[in-house]
Motif scaffolding. Structure first.
Motif, short mmCIF file in Angstrom:
data_model
loop_
_atom_site.label_atom_id
_atom_site.label_comp_id
_atom_site.label_asym_id
_atom_site.label_seq_id
_atom_site.Cartn_x
_atom_site.Cartn_y
_atom_site.Cartn_z
N VAL A 256 0.55 66.14 63.64
CA VAL A 256 1.89 65.58 63.87
C VAL A 256 2.72 66.52 64.73
O VAL A 256 3.57 66.09 65.51
N GLY A 259 8.75 68.27 65.42
CA GLY A 259 9.77 67.29 65.78
C GLY A 259 11.05 67.56 65.01
O GLY A 259 11.05 68.31 64.03
N VAL A 262 11.59 62.82 62.12
CA VAL A 262 10.20 62.45 61.81
C VAL A 262 10.18 61.31 60.82
O VAL A 262 10.98 61.26 59.88
N ASN A 280 8.09 71.89 59.94
CA ASN A 280 9.26 71.50 60.73
C ASN A 280 10.56 71.83 60.01
O ASN A 280 11.28 70.93 59.56
N ASP A 333 11.05 61.12 67.03
CA ASP A 333 10.19 61.79 68.02
C ASP A 333 8.79 62.06 67.50
O ASP A 333 7.88 62.34 68.28
N ARG A 334 8.61 61.96 66.18
CA ARG A 334 7.28 62.04 65.60
C ARG A 334 7.17 60.99 64.49
O ARG A 334 8.03 60.90 63.62
N VAL A 380 9.23 54.61 67.73
CA VAL A 380 8.99 55.86 68.44
C VAL A 380 9.94 55.99 69.62
O VAL A 380 10.10 55.07 70.42
N GLY A 384 8.15 60.44 72.57
CA GLY A 384 7.71 60.79 71.22
C GLY A 384 6.26 60.43 70.98
O GLY A 384 5.62 59.76 71.80
N ARG A 385 5.76 60.86 69.85
CA ARG A 385 4.36 60.63 69.54
C ARG A 385 4.18 59.94 68.19
O ARG A 385 4.94 60.19 67.25
N ILE A 460 -3.70 59.82 68.53
CA ILE A 460 -2.33 60.19 68.93
C ILE A 460 -1.91 59.30 70.08
O ILE A 460 -2.57 59.27 71.14
N GLU A 462 1.34 58.35 72.67
CA GLU A 462 2.61 58.89 73.21
C GLU A 462 3.38 57.78 73.89
O GLU A 462 2.84 57.03 74.71
#
Length: 464
Positions: A256, A259, A262, A280, A333-334, A380, A384-385, A460, A462
């Motif tokens: 992850v 971020g 999240v 984080n 962002d995550r 997302v 972001g991922r 993953i 993006e």
């Protein structure tokens, strides 16, 4: 004065009684062995009795089809005609005198007969006694479980000798090859290692002072493998200084990354959420679970829904909601979508799954997984991922879900997991030497037996 003789009925040991009751609940209620074994109901068992209960329950579940094959050879009735109480009692006895070396055959037989009587199936007691005595012919106390060699000459022999459904073994051979399928089956029939994640530097020393013997992690530097002792009985565990978590699960949480905002879409029981929070500091984390009671447990575990006084700690907000309809306008962002799945990568811990799962179940699971992934993708932020993961070995739940999602739009790109595991290695977090074995195409893939952990898949995505 004459005294009337009182018949004393042999007592059933607490361990065998508990194992019998748990196995029946697993069959009748679709319960999970790991949850029942660690429920408050069985806290009263001594450490020795709890250990034997666990051995009996997990052993019977792991070897169920092979047990049934042996029982059927000496039974005058088809197994399908036997009451569940009768079949469970017989399985328990056969497992004891065919797999365990320190339990007298007579004790295994007598107590299984008593279990049938205890379950109000007294009329079946002679049948149970007769079947078990037939099965003891040629059996000695010197028998060892090692005599049951797993044979990978073909899909059929591998499935039969390793006590797995043939349809699952055939799928694994097709997807991963016969050698890997053999190693998966072999791993599934063994007692898995208990891995923990250290949440605080002082945790290791405290665990050692409490009698826990630890070895270094095999995949991750922050992981430890328990060699001896019960971590759950320690003050360090109760204080949240460490968590029990398979190393592959820890690795998914590490993917992850970092971020500030999240989202964990399917958060309970909260181990990955906690790992994300630890990595984080100062992040705001939303943790979602479908079931209100699990959300309440999640709040308790994470100390959620209120800012902590500890400097640099994350703020976690827990909500009960369906991940297919996430109740947020915020973009994150995550995002982690660790979706409900078949669990075929965890059969050493959850052997009951292999007897419940049917091929047609995979389509239903895929539909739910696609719904969760679609909802998660909508949340997302640009750049972001999203990390999609399962503990399944099946392509329908993994590659197929990702490829279908990407085919429906062009707002996401796939990120090669190879680059991410290399980054984790450079940071000193990933210590597994063979990085190439951890990826399959652009995806993360761990295989039980090939890797020293459960089977996990991760992708993953993006946001472009």
């Amino acid at each position: 004065m004459k005294f009337k003789a009182q018949s004393l009925q042999p007592a059933v040991s607490p361990a065998r009684a508990a194992a019998f009751d748990i196995l029946l609940r697993i069959e009748r209620d679709s319960s999970y062995a790991s949850e029942l074994l660690h429920s408050r109901t069985y806290d009263r068992l001594t450490a020795l009795d709890h250990s034997l209960t666990t051995e009996l329950v997990m052993g019977v579940l792991r070897w169920q089809s092979l047990l049934d094959s042996q029982i059927e050879s000496s039974s005058s009735q088809p197994l399908s005609k036997l009451d569940s109480e009768v079949l469970t009692a017989v399985r328990l006895a056969v497992y004891q005198f065919r797999w365990l070396t320190r339990i007298p055959t007579r004790a295994a037989i007598n107590e299984s007969v008593e279990l049938v009587k205890r379950a109000r199936k007294r009329s079946a007691a002679p049948f149970v006694n007769a079947v078990l005595r037939k099965l003891t012919v040629g059996v000695s106390q010197a028998n060892n479980p090692a005599q049951y060699k797993i044979n990978d000459a073909s899909a059929e022999t591998l499935a039969e000798s390793s006590a797995h459904p043939l349809w699952l073994v055939e799928r694994w051979i097709h997807a991963y090859g016969i050698e890997s399928a053999f190693r998966i089956c072999q791993h599934n029939q063994s007692v898995p290692v208990t891995a923990i994640r250290l949440r605080r530097p002082e945790a290791e020393d405290q665990l050692r002072t409490e009698g826990i013997e630890l070895a270094p992690g095999a995949l991750l530097a922050s992981a430890r493998r328990v060699q001896h002792g019960d971590v759950t009985k320690t003050a360090a565990f109760r204080a949240g200084l460490c968590v029990i978590q398979d190393e592959a699960s820890q690795l998914v949480a590490a993917l992850v990354g970092h971020g500030t905002c999240v989202l964990d879409c399917c958060a309970a029981p909260g181990r990955k959420t906690a790992a994300i929070a630890d990595r984080n500091p100062n992040a705001r984390i939303a943790a979602v679970d479908l079931h209100p009671h699990r959300a309440r447990l999640l709040r308790k575990l994470l100390g959620a829904d209120h800012p902590t006084s500890e400097a640099g700690a994350s703020y976690v907000f827990v909500v009960a909601a369906d991940a297919r309809n996430l109740p947020f306008a915020t973009r994150f962002d995550r995002v982690l979508a660790d979706v409900p799945c078949s669990g075929t990568g965890t059969l050493s811990r959850n052997p009951e799954i292999k007897w419940r799962l049917k091929p047609e179940d995979l389509a239903d699971l895929q539909a739910r997984q696609r719904g969760i992934l679609s909802s998660a993708m909508d949340r997302v932020a640009a750049g972001g991922r999203l990390i999609y993961s399962t503990c399944s070995l099946e392509e329908e739940e993994n590659e197929d879900v990702i490829e279908q999602a990407l085919a429906e739009g062009d707002s996401f790109r796939i990120v090669d997991c190879r680059a991410e595991v290399e980054h984790l290695q450079q940071e000193g977090e990933l210590i597994w030497p063979d990085l190439s074995s951890l990826t399959r195409g652009p995806y993360l893939r761990t295989l039980p037996g090939v890797h020293p952990c459960d089977g996990f898949f991760a992708a993953i995505l993006e946001k472009i």
